[in-house]
Design an enzyme around this catalytic site. Structure first.
Site, PDB file in Angstrom:
ATOM      1  N   GLY A   1       2.928  -0.294   0.123  1.00  0.00           N
ATOM      2  CA  GLY A   1       1.665  -0.932   0.512  1.00  0.00           C
ATOM      3  C   GLY A   1       0.735  -1.108  -0.665  1.00  0.00           C
ATOM      4  CG  ASN A   2      -1.904  -3.999  -0.835  1.00  0.00           C
ATOM      5  OD1 ASN A   2      -3.035  -4.001  -0.369  1.00  0.00           O
ATOM      6  ND2 ASN A   2      -0.950  -4.810  -0.377  1.00  0.00           N
ATOM      7  CE1 TYR A   3      -4.388   3.309  -3.541  1.00  0.00           C
ATOM      8  CE2 TYR A   3      -4.148   1.969  -5.519  1.00  0.00           C
ATOM      9  CZ  TYR A   3      -3.971   3.175  -4.856  1.00  0.00           C
ATOM     10  OH  TYR A   3      -3.390   4.217  -5.493  1.00  0.00           O
ATOM     11  CB  SER A   4      -5.861  -4.831   0.731  1.00  0.00           C
ATOM     12  OG  SER A   4      -6.704  -5.621   1.523  1.00  0.00           O
TER      13      SER A   4
END
Ligand code: CTP
Length: 397
Positions: free
Chosen positions: A208-211
């Protein structure tokens, strides 16, 4: 959007009157001029003094009392209102309104207004279900009033059922939508994507990512406030769905692609604010992967480029969150994806990027012209972006 708007808030007799007071506080903090009209029963639950403290303005209770502004005529509050909200709206008040009675200041104000009227009913579930209440609601709806709620939950009687007033946040959202219904995106369909996709590795882990989704949600809200029908395709985020926005929850890039492509049918605008994973694990393990003493390699395969796959005659806007070579990378992305606008932001700059409530962006158009905005709240960035989208819309919707 609420700055300087004259909002009449009617508070009637209900245990939910304290939530009406909270609404007064929220609207006042958003810059609205709130004229509170308190009915006699409402005053049994909250005091004029408390409401005056929250609104910073006179509170009106009596048609014949010379409250506050001495020159005010009995129809003045309704005449000058941009909107009237009754929260909580009791069964008795809705019955009065349905029959056009002007036997208190609140009902008189509603009779004398041309502004949109929003009602947030609150009462016992049996009272709400009663045929008389339902008939009154149908009359009010048919006359163009907007009814929000009531919600299911625990009631003052101790029973559970449908009769709780909706939360003040939802009422503010509904009011903003009502005020914006003739905005410059009225009749338009806007698709917004938000959040970071999650690409499963096994049943408990993902790539995933930090969005945080905050930018996309702010765009959805801003488009709604200008009258658009908004579809928000959202990866998992910890934000509540803005009132009046149609949310399509997704998890992976492929799910997001399918949802965005489907939502874009008949749409006028697509704004891809989501942080879409560019790669996903080639295999999703059926069982939790166990720890071993060995290192491990994940095989990744590319995900679809959603913006590149959406065809059709709609305005397409992308985001470019970059950590280096901002302008060059953003312009190259814009050309590669055939976009109308790209919003470039340097995620390493203070106050910008993932998780913050503010953003500092540069909007680049097809001609290569770049408009660098100051550090603004994400909602204000959304407004400035939509200012750039509106002139690009095709004439007919
Ligand atoms: N985007 C998309 N589909 C993807 C990846 C990104 O539609 N699979 C969209 C994003 O929502 C954003 C824009 O394309 O609006 C640019 O995303 P970004 O991740 O910055 O660009 P990439 O094309 O992935 O390029 P790179 O990761 O190499 O910077």
């Amino acid at each position: 959007m609420l700055e300087g708007k004259r909002i009449v808030v009617g508070i009637t007799g209900s245990i939910a009157a304290h939530k009406g007071a909270d609404l007064v506080s929220k609207l006042t903090q958003a810059g609205a001029k709130v004229d509170v009209v308190l009915t006699e029963s409402g005053a049994r639950f909250v005091t004029p003094v408390a409401l005056q403290g929250l609104s910073g303005r006179p509170v009106y209770t009596d048609v014949f009392a010379a409250t506050g502004d001495l020159a005010i005529s009995h129809v003045e509050l309704g005449r000058r209102a941009d909107a009237v909200v009754i929260a909580p709206a009791s069964a008795a008040t809705m019955a009065r309104l349905a029959h056009g009675l002007a036997d208190n200041l609140l009902c008189l104000t509603v009779l004398a207004t041309e502004a949109p009227v929003l009602l947030a009913p609150a009462m016992d579930a049996l009272m709400f279900e009663n045929a008389a209440t339902q008939a009154n609601l149908a009359i009010l709806r048919e006359r163009g009033m907007t009814i929000i709620g009531p919600a299911e939950g625990r009631l003052a009687s101790g029973m559970r059922g449908r009769g709780r007033m909706v939360e003040p946040e939802a009422i503010v959202g509904a009011l903003r939508r009502l005020l914006g219904r003739s905005g410059d995106l009225a009749g338009r369909k806007v698709v917004v994507s938000a959040g970071g996709t999650q690409e499963p590795i096994d049943p408990v882990r993902y790539v995933g990512n930090y969005s945080s989704g905050k930018m996309g949600y702010a765009i959805a809200e801003a488009a709604r406030d200008r009258g658009a029908r908004v579809v928000l395709v959202s990866a998992p985020v910890a934000l509540s769905t803005p009132y009046g926005v149609e949310k399509v929850p997704v998890t992976t890039a492929e799910e997001m692609r399918d949802a965005v492509v489907a939502a874009c049918a008949g749409a006028d605008v697509l704004i891809m604010a989501a942080a879409v994973a560019d790669y996903r694990p080639a295999e999703r393990a059926g069982q939790k992967i166990k720890r071993t003493k060995e290192g491990m390699t994940l095989d990744l395969v590319p995900t679809p480029d959603i913006l590149a796959e959406v065809k059709g005659d709609l305005v397409r806007v992308g985001f470019a969150a970059e950590s280096e070579d901002l302008m060059r990378n953003a312009s190259e992305k814009m050309a590669r994806k055939g976009l109308d606008l790209i919003v470039a932001n340097d995620i390493t700059a203070a106050g910008s990027g993932f998780g913050t409530d503010t953003n500092q962006v540069t909007i680049i158009d097809k001609s290569g012209a770049a408009e660098t905005l100051p550090l603004l709240s994400k909602y204000e960035v959304a407004c400035r972006l939509l200012d750039r989208v509106v002139p690009l819309l095709k004439r007919s919707s």
